[in-house]
Design a protein around this motif. Structure first.
Motif, mmCIF file in Angstrom:
data_model
loop_
_atom_site.group_PDB
_atom_site.id
_atom_site.type_symbol
_atom_site.label_atom_id
_atom_site.label_comp_id
_atom_site.label_asym_id
_atom_site.label_seq_id
_atom_site.Cartn_x
_atom_site.Cartn_y
_atom_site.Cartn_z
ATOM 1 N N GLY A 19 6.845 3.916 4.329
ATOM 2 C CA GLY A 19 6.834 4.711 3.101
ATOM 3 C C GLY A 19 6.576 6.188 3.289
ATOM 4 O O GLY A 19 6.128 6.862 2.379
ATOM 5 N N ARG A 20 6.865 6.722 4.477
ATOM 6 C CA ARG A 20 6.537 8.118 4.798
ATOM 7 C C ARG A 20 7.737 9.057 4.837
ATOM 8 O O ARG A 20 7.612 10.180 5.303
ATOM 9 C CB ARG A 20 5.851 8.180 6.154
ATOM 10 C CG ARG A 20 4.513 7.518 6.213
ATOM 11 C CD ARG A 20 3.918 7.714 7.596
ATOM 12 N NE ARG A 20 2.677 7.005 7.723
ATOM 13 C CZ ARG A 20 2.358 6.255 8.759
ATOM 14 N NH1 ARG A 20 3.188 6.119 9.761
ATOM 15 N NH2 ARG A 20 1.207 5.649 8.803
ATOM 16 N N LEU A 21 8.901 8.632 4.397
ATOM 17 C CA LEU A 21 10.086 9.477 4.476
ATOM 18 C C LEU A 21 9.897 10.734 3.636
ATOM 19 O O LEU A 21 9.457 10.677 2.497
ATOM 20 C CB LEU A 21 11.323 8.711 3.987
ATOM 21 C CG LEU A 21 12.649 9.422 4.161
ATOM 22 C CD1 LEU A 21 12.984 9.580 5.636
ATOM 23 C CD2 LEU A 21 13.758 8.657 3.475
ATOM 24 N N VAL A 22 10.229 11.865 4.214
ATOM 25 C CA VAL A 22 10.123 13.133 3.503
ATOM 26 C C VAL A 22 11.526 13.554 3.111
ATOM 27 O O VAL A 22 12.437 13.555 3.927
ATOM 28 C CB VAL A 22 9.467 14.209 4.397
ATOM 29 C CG1 VAL A 22 9.430 15.544 3.691
ATOM 30 C CG2 VAL A 22 8.078 13.773 4.811
ATOM 31 N N GLY A 23 11.714 13.882 1.865
ATOM 32 C CA GLY A 23 13.027 14.296 1.383
ATOM 33 C C GLY A 23 13.140 14.075 -0.105
ATOM 34 O O GLY A 23 12.156 14.152 -0.834
ATOM 35 N N ALA A 69 -0.468 -2.242 -3.086
ATOM 36 C CA ALA A 69 -1.695 -2.182 -2.288
ATOM 37 C C ALA A 69 -1.374 -1.886 -0.823
ATOM 38 O O ALA A 69 -2.081 -1.120 -0.161
ATOM 39 C CB ALA A 69 -2.463 -3.491 -2.411
ATOM 40 N N HIS A 70 -0.298 -2.468 -0.324
ATOM 41 C CA HIS A 70 0.117 -2.258 1.070
ATOM 42 C C HIS A 70 0.416 -0.783 1.327
ATOM 43 O O HIS A 70 -0.094 -0.189 2.285
ATOM 44 C CB HIS A 70 1.347 -3.119 1.372
ATOM 45 C CG HIS A 70 2.025 -2.790 2.652
ATOM 46 N ND1 HIS A 70 1.524 -3.160 3.880
ATOM 47 C CD2 HIS A 70 3.169 -2.111 2.908
ATOM 48 C CE1 HIS A 70 2.326 -2.726 4.834
ATOM 49 N NE2 HIS A 70 3.339 -2.085 4.271
ATOM 50 N N PHE A 71 1.247 -0.183 0.501
ATOM 51 C CA PHE A 71 1.624 1.210 0.721
ATOM 52 C C PHE A 71 0.478 2.169 0.430
ATOM 53 O O PHE A 71 0.380 3.217 1.049
ATOM 54 C CB PHE A 71 2.881 1.564 -0.081
ATOM 55 C CG PHE A 71 4.125 1.009 0.549
ATOM 56 C CD1 PHE A 71 4.627 1.544 1.721
ATOM 57 C CD2 PHE A 71 4.772 -0.064 -0.018
ATOM 58 C CE1 PHE A 71 5.768 1.023 2.316
ATOM 59 C CE2 PHE A 71 5.914 -0.597 0.572
ATOM 60 C CZ PHE A 71 6.416 -0.050 1.744
ATOM 61 N N ALA A 72 -0.400 1.814 -0.493
ATOM 62 C CA ALA A 72 -1.553 2.662 -0.790
ATOM 63 C C ALA A 72 -2.491 2.750 0.408
ATOM 64 O O ALA A 72 -3.146 3.774 0.611
ATOM 65 C CB ALA A 72 -2.299 2.131 -2.009
ATOM 66 N N ALA A 73 -2.532 1.702 1.216
ATOM 67 C CA ALA A 73 -3.435 1.655 2.366
ATOM 68 C C ALA A 73 -2.906 2.401 3.588
ATOM 69 O O ALA A 73 -3.629 2.558 4.566
ATOM 70 C CB ALA A 73 -3.711 0.197 2.727
ATOM 71 N N ILE A 74 -1.679 2.882 3.542
ATOM 72 C CA ILE A 74 -1.075 3.564 4.687
ATOM 73 C C ILE A 74 -1.405 5.050 4.639
ATOM 74 O O ILE A 74 -1.294 5.689 3.598
ATOM 75 C CB ILE A 74 0.455 3.362 4.693
ATOM 76 C CG1 ILE A 74 0.780 1.882 4.882
ATOM 77 C CG2 ILE A 74 1.119 4.195 5.786
ATOM 78 C CD1 ILE A 74 2.253 1.553 4.731
ATOM 79 N N ALA A 122 3.611 6.216 0.766
ATOM 80 C CA ALA A 122 2.421 5.925 1.569
ATOM 81 C C ALA A 122 1.239 6.738 1.067
ATOM 82 O O ALA A 122 1.357 7.922 0.784
ATOM 83 C CB ALA A 122 2.688 6.240 3.034
ATOM 84 N N GLY A 123 0.112 6.062 0.921
ATOM 85 C CA GLY A 123 -1.118 6.739 0.548
ATOM 86 C C GLY A 123 -1.279 7.076 -0.921
ATOM 87 O O GLY A 123 -2.304 7.600 -1.325
ATOM 88 N N ARG A 124 -0.286 6.762 -1.731
ATOM 89 C CA ARG A 124 -0.441 7.006 -3.171
ATOM 90 C C ARG A 124 -1.384 5.953 -3.747
ATOM 91 O O ARG A 124 -1.486 4.853 -3.223
ATOM 92 C CB ARG A 124 0.920 6.933 -3.867
ATOM 93 C CG ARG A 124 1.809 8.098 -3.429
ATOM 94 C CD ARG A 124 2.995 8.324 -4.299
ATOM 95 N NE ARG A 124 2.637 8.505 -5.687
ATOM 96 C CZ ARG A 124 3.448 8.185 -6.691
ATOM 97 N NH1 ARG A 124 4.646 7.689 -6.471
ATOM 98 N NH2 ARG A 124 3.066 8.361 -7.927
ATOM 99 N N PRO A 125 -2.057 6.244 -4.831
ATOM 100 C CA PRO A 125 -2.981 5.259 -5.409
ATOM 101 C C PRO A 125 -2.261 3.952 -5.779
ATOM 102 O O PRO A 125 -1.167 3.979 -6.344
ATOM 103 C CB PRO A 125 -3.510 5.958 -6.667
ATOM 104 C CG PRO A 125 -3.288 7.414 -6.417
ATOM 105 C CD PRO A 125 -2.062 7.504 -5.563
ATOM 106 N N ALA A 126 -2.885 2.851 -5.428
ATOM 107 C CA ALA A 126 -2.287 1.537 -5.687
ATOM 108 C C ALA A 126 -1.977 1.341 -7.164
ATOM 109 O O ALA A 126 -0.931 0.785 -7.511
ATOM 110 C CB ALA A 126 -3.215 0.429 -5.187
#
Length: 124
Positions: A51-55, A103-108, A61-65
């Motif tokens: 979930g870290r693609l920039v564009g 929850a998965h992507f929030a934890a990255i 990634a890291g957004r609040p669950a």
């Protein structure tokens, strides 16, 4: 008479308490890390690995669950108007799976400071 109710109430309360815990466990499915990774693979095409693609596609990634969950569920239930393909993708998942993905992507770590992915240095 009071003594009878006390003795009768203890087992009834125990059944209600443990029954409630068991019902809650049934209501909240848990997914293995392999299942989560498999579900998250569908996101990698647009959002990049982890979930870290920039564009033009948002990094997730890291957004609040809670924010991710609300957005995913809105896509699935056609409550989100600014969508291209996410409404169709979200419909392929259950609500519980979308909550687990959020929850998965929030934890990255969104910065990718994860050195476990790096290649090990060659030994001399």
């Amino acid at each position: 008479m009071k003594r009878f109710f006390r003795r009768a109430a203890a087992p009834v309360l125990g059944v209600l308490l443990f029954g409630g815990i068991a019902a809650k466990g049934l209501a909240e499915p848990s997914f293995s890390s392999e299942q989560i990774d498999l579900m998250a693979a569908a996101c990698a095409n647009c959002h990049g690995t982890d979930g870290r693609l920039v564009g033009s596609v948002p990094t997730i990634a890291g957004r609040p669950a809670e924010a991710l969950e609300a957005r995913l569920l809105a896509f699935k239930h056609e409550e989100q108007s600014d969508t291209t393909i996410m409404d169709r993708i979200a419909k392929g998942f259950t609500d519980e799976e979308l909550v687990a993905l959020a929850a998965h992507f929030a934890a990255i770590d969104p910065d990718g400071d994860d050195d476990s992915q790096a290649e090990p240095e060659p030994q001399e």
